[in-house]
Design a protein around this motif. Sequence first.
Motif, PDB file in Angstrom:
ATOM      1  N   ALA A 206       0.806  -1.225   0.000  1.00 18.44           N
ATOM      2  CA  ALA A 206       0.000   0.000   0.000  1.00 18.44           C
ATOM      3  C   ALA A 206       0.837   1.272   0.000  1.00 18.44           C
ATOM      4  O   ALA A 206       0.433   2.273  -0.595  1.00 18.44           O
ATOM      5  N   VAL A 207       1.995   1.279   0.669  1.00 18.52           N
ATOM      6  CA  VAL A 207       2.714   2.549   0.860  1.00 18.52           C
ATOM      7  C   VAL A 207       3.930   2.741  -0.037  1.00 18.52           C
ATOM      8  O   VAL A 207       4.417   3.855  -0.186  1.00 18.52           O
ATOM      9  N   SER A 208       4.428   1.684  -0.669  1.00 19.64           N
ATOM     10  CA  SER A 208       5.782   1.730  -1.223  1.00 19.64           C
ATOM     11  C   SER A 208       5.869   2.153  -2.688  1.00 19.64           C
ATOM     12  O   SER A 208       5.024   1.786  -3.505  1.00 19.64           O
ATOM     13  N   ASP A 209       6.952   2.878  -3.007  1.00 14.98           N
ATOM     14  CA  ASP A 209       7.375   3.028  -4.393  1.00 14.98           C
ATOM     15  C   ASP A 209       8.116   1.758  -4.809  1.00 14.98           C
ATOM     16  O   ASP A 209       7.995   1.301  -5.942  1.00 14.98           O
ATOM     17  N   GLU A 210       8.894   1.231  -3.870  1.00 17.50           N
ATOM     18  CA  GLU A 210       9.688   0.035  -4.137  1.00 17.50           C
ATOM     19  C   GLU A 210       9.754  -0.792  -2.849  1.00 17.50           C
ATOM     20  O   GLU A 210       9.754  -0.238  -1.756  1.00 17.50           O
ATOM     21  N   ILE A 211       9.806  -2.108  -3.016  1.00 21.08           N
ATOM     22  CA  ILE A 211       9.887  -3.020  -1.863  1.00 21.08           C
ATOM     23  C   ILE A 211      11.163  -3.842  -1.982  1.00 21.08           C
ATOM     24  O   ILE A 211      11.483  -4.360  -3.059  1.00 21.08           O
ATOM     25  N   VAL A 212      11.871  -3.947  -0.861  1.00 18.23           N
ATOM     26  CA  VAL A 212      13.055  -4.801  -0.778  1.00 18.23           C
ATOM     27  C   VAL A 212      12.671  -5.991   0.096  1.00 18.23           C
ATOM     28  O   VAL A 212      12.464  -5.835   1.303  1.00 18.23           O
ATOM     29  N   VAL A 213      12.514  -7.164  -0.521  1.00 20.10           N
ATOM     30  CA  VAL A 213      12.161  -8.363   0.245  1.00 20.10           C
ATOM     31  C   VAL A 213      13.449  -8.993   0.754  1.00 20.10           C
ATOM     32  O   VAL A 213      14.356  -9.291  -0.040  1.00 20.10           O
ATOM     33  N   MET A 214      13.532  -9.187   2.079  1.00 23.02           N
ATOM     34  CA  MET A 214      14.737  -9.748   2.685  1.00 23.02           C
ATOM     35  C   MET A 214      14.468 -11.144   3.246  1.00 23.02           C
ATOM     36  O   MET A 214      13.375 -11.428   3.718  1.00 23.02           O
ATOM     37  N   ARG A 215      15.509 -11.976   3.166  1.00 29.15           N
ATOM     38  CA  ARG A 215      15.421 -13.339   3.699  1.00 29.15           C
ATOM     39  C   ARG A 215      16.822 -13.762   4.128  1.00 29.15           C
ATOM     40  O   ARG A 215      17.777 -13.584   3.377  1.00 29.15           O
ATOM     41  N   ASN A 216      16.926 -14.291   5.321  1.00 30.50           N
ATOM     42  CA  ASN A 216      18.211 -14.826   5.814  1.00 30.50           C
ATOM     43  C   ASN A 216      19.359 -13.834   5.640  1.00 30.50           C
ATOM     44  O   ASN A 216      20.417 -14.170   5.106  1.00 30.50           O
TER      45      ASN A 216
END
Length: 353
Positions: A206-216
């Motif tokens: 809802a809020v992002s221009d861009e999303i950084v998905v993080m894992r481990n």
Amino acid sequence: MSLQSKAAPVRFESVTKMFGKDVVAVDNIDLHVDAGKLVTLLGPSGCGKTTTLRMIAGLEMATSGKITIGDRDVTKLPATDRDVSMVFQSYALFPHMSVLENVKYGLTFSGFGKDEARSRALHGLDLVGLKGFDNRLPSELSGGQQQRVAVARALVLEPQVLLFDEPLSNLDAKLRRQVREDIRAIQQDLGLTVVYVTHDQEEALAVSDEIVVMRNAAIAQIGTPRQLYDAPNDRFVADFIGEANLLACQITSVDGEMASIEIEGYRHTLSSRGMSEGPATVAIRPSRLVIGIEQGIVATVAKATYVGVRMEYTLTGAFGQVFAVHDDVDAPLEPGTEVQMGFAEKGPVLLPE
């Protein structure tokens, strides 16, 4: 008070953060946040998103790599020497101070005179929709209003970068939606550079221009909300950004950029994403499953749940189990009903292994 001109980009170059000798909290990440954009760090607990945010703030120091804000190397600078403000999950308001005094607090340590600090604080309250609330105590405000005071207190410092750490986690569902819309509107109106941490996928979309998905401790994928939702890189991203049903399929043919897949005799055409013939996995969103077609995949309704605006179904079959949603709440399918299901024309996506 103009904040637009101060917004600055943030860059991570090969940044690693270790705790002790054995715990890798952030593992050699490269990240670029454009000036004036809202970028969300999203991922499960322990993935490294909050540590990344704290390294921007200077509350944690990078073990190796380089962090720049604007054209300044801030890698070794303490928090007090970085032009950033942070809005915490807990709001951290002083209960004995009025709203105005809370918002003014940081300004009094930044060399502003009394009148200037008051003027800026009043303008900050106006920006977040709290004009006239200056003499109230935090205890006299709702949770959403307290969060806005915390935002105003950060805004008046005119930071190059504004940081949010799980800002909505203390609010109920309705307030969460309202406050996230407020934050997004303020960010866009003022052209702020914002880095925002959440574990809530809907909030991130809802809020992002861009999303950084993080894992481990690493970055799994970076993209716009639509890119991540429609074209996830792998199973983790597909399942983490919204819900996804993952089904085994067979790629029967590839023609340029399009592929034909088959599941139990049901055929569908979609982007090949560079994949070749053979076994594969397709991700399909619950809203993109079509129930009641001819010559589809045979399934049985195992569970039917009415949630007001839609029906939610768990369907089982030789393929395993899937979750589907349907807008028709007036003629719900009963558990035990046999149906045939297929895919909407757009929506299913092949997942590179």
